[in-house]
Write a protein that holds these residues in place. Structure first.
Motif, short mmCIF file in Angstrom:
data_model
loop_
_atom_site.label_atom_id
_atom_site.label_comp_id
_atom_site.label_asym_id
_atom_site.label_seq_id
_atom_site.Cartn_x
_atom_site.Cartn_y
_atom_site.Cartn_z
N VAL A 82 0.85 -1.20 0.00
CA VAL A 82 0.00 0.00 0.00
C VAL A 82 0.88 1.25 0.00
N ASN A 83 0.44 2.27 -0.72
CA ASN A 83 1.18 3.52 -0.73
C ASN A 83 0.20 4.67 -0.57
N HIS A 84 -0.13 4.96 0.70
CA HIS A 84 -1.05 6.05 0.98
C HIS A 84 -0.46 7.39 0.59
N LEU A 85 0.84 7.56 0.78
CA LEU A 85 1.47 8.83 0.46
C LEU A 85 1.33 9.15 -1.03
N CYS A 86 1.45 8.17 -1.87
CA CYS A 86 1.27 8.38 -3.32
C CYS A 86 -0.15 8.85 -3.62
N ALA A 87 -1.13 8.24 -2.96
CA ALA A 87 -2.53 8.65 -3.16
C ALA A 87 -2.75 10.09 -2.69
N ILE A 88 -2.13 10.46 -1.59
CA ILE A 88 -2.24 11.84 -1.10
C ILE A 88 -1.65 12.81 -2.12
N LYS A 89 -0.47 12.49 -2.63
CA LYS A 89 0.19 13.34 -3.62
C LYS A 89 -0.67 13.53 -4.88
N GLU A 90 -1.46 12.53 -5.21
CA GLU A 90 -2.28 12.57 -6.43
C GLU A 90 -3.66 13.17 -6.21
N THR A 91 -3.97 13.58 -4.98
CA THR A 91 -5.28 14.17 -4.68
C THR A 91 -5.20 15.68 -4.91
N PRO A 92 -5.90 16.20 -5.91
CA PRO A 92 -5.76 17.62 -6.28
C PRO A 92 -6.13 18.61 -5.17
N SER A 93 -7.02 18.24 -4.27
CA SER A 93 -7.46 19.17 -3.23
C SER A 93 -6.53 19.20 -2.01
N ILE A 94 -5.46 18.41 -2.06
CA ILE A 94 -4.48 18.39 -0.98
C ILE A 94 -3.15 18.92 -1.52
N PHE A 95 -2.63 19.95 -0.86
CA PHE A 95 -1.30 20.46 -1.22
C PHE A 95 -0.27 19.59 -0.52
N TYR A 96 0.72 19.12 -1.27
CA TYR A 96 1.78 18.28 -0.72
C TYR A 96 3.13 18.76 -1.24
N THR A 97 4.10 18.84 -0.36
CA THR A 97 5.48 19.07 -0.77
C THR A 97 6.38 18.38 0.23
#
Length: 177
Positions: free
Chosen positions: A148-163
């Motif tokens: 499982v890669n939750h972090l990848c899913a977070i990065k791909e969610t447009p409404s969440i800013f990730y850096t």
């Protein structure tokens, strides 16, 4: 706990997390201010039209390698943030700042999103990285494994800013041989 760490390290990291959120928002054309209010840490007003006004609760963690990677934003925190946002006539938002070494590098990861978006995602049964926990708080998972890669899913969610920032702090002021 690392016995070699300064006893004020947790406070210092919390201050750093708030400053990092302000820095990143400032880079993205937001006016920001640090506040000390119940449930909220940062005020941010976009400088673009239409103007957006948010109040942010910042949560920071240093994750040991052996610990599961998740945050619980409990119902009490949610209610405090919503009350403060209503008082200030701003939208409530949440930022998670965490440090981990799951990719064999030490990384500081930063996530910012509006609370309403976290709540919407938590209700979506197709989303597995965020859910309501048993106490009706929000749990967000950052797990990265072969399965499982939750972090990848977070990065791909447009409404969440990730850096993220990668760094090496080994040997600060130590003698090199």
């Amino acid at each position: 706990m690392n016995k070699n760490r300064d006893l004020r390290f947790a406070k210092q990291f919390g201050d750093f997390a708030e400053s990092l959120v302000m820095y990143v928002l400032g880079l993205n054309n937001w006016s920001v201010a640090l506040i000390d209010h119940v449930g909220a840490d940062v005020l941010a007003i976009s400088r673009e039209k239409p103007c957006k006004r948010i109040v942010i609760s910042v949560k920071g963690r240093n994750f040991p390698e052996t610990e599961s990677k998740s945050f619980d934003f409990d119902r009490n925190n949610i209610n405090k943030l919503k009350d403060t946002a209503e008082l200030l006539d701003m939208a409530p938002a949440v930022s998670f700042v965490f440090v981990d070494t799951s990719e064999k590098l030490r990384k500081i990861r930063l996530i910012i999103t509006e609370l309403s978006e976290l709540e919407r995602l938590a209700e979506d049964k197709a989303i597995d990285f965020i859910n309501y926990n048993s106490k009706q708080g929000i749990q967000i998972k950052f797990t990265q494994t072969k399965r499982v890669n939750h972090l990848c899913a977070i990065k791909e969610t447009p409404s969440i800013f990730y850096t993220e920032l990668t760094f090496n702090v080994e040997g600060v002021f130590s003698q090199k041989t």
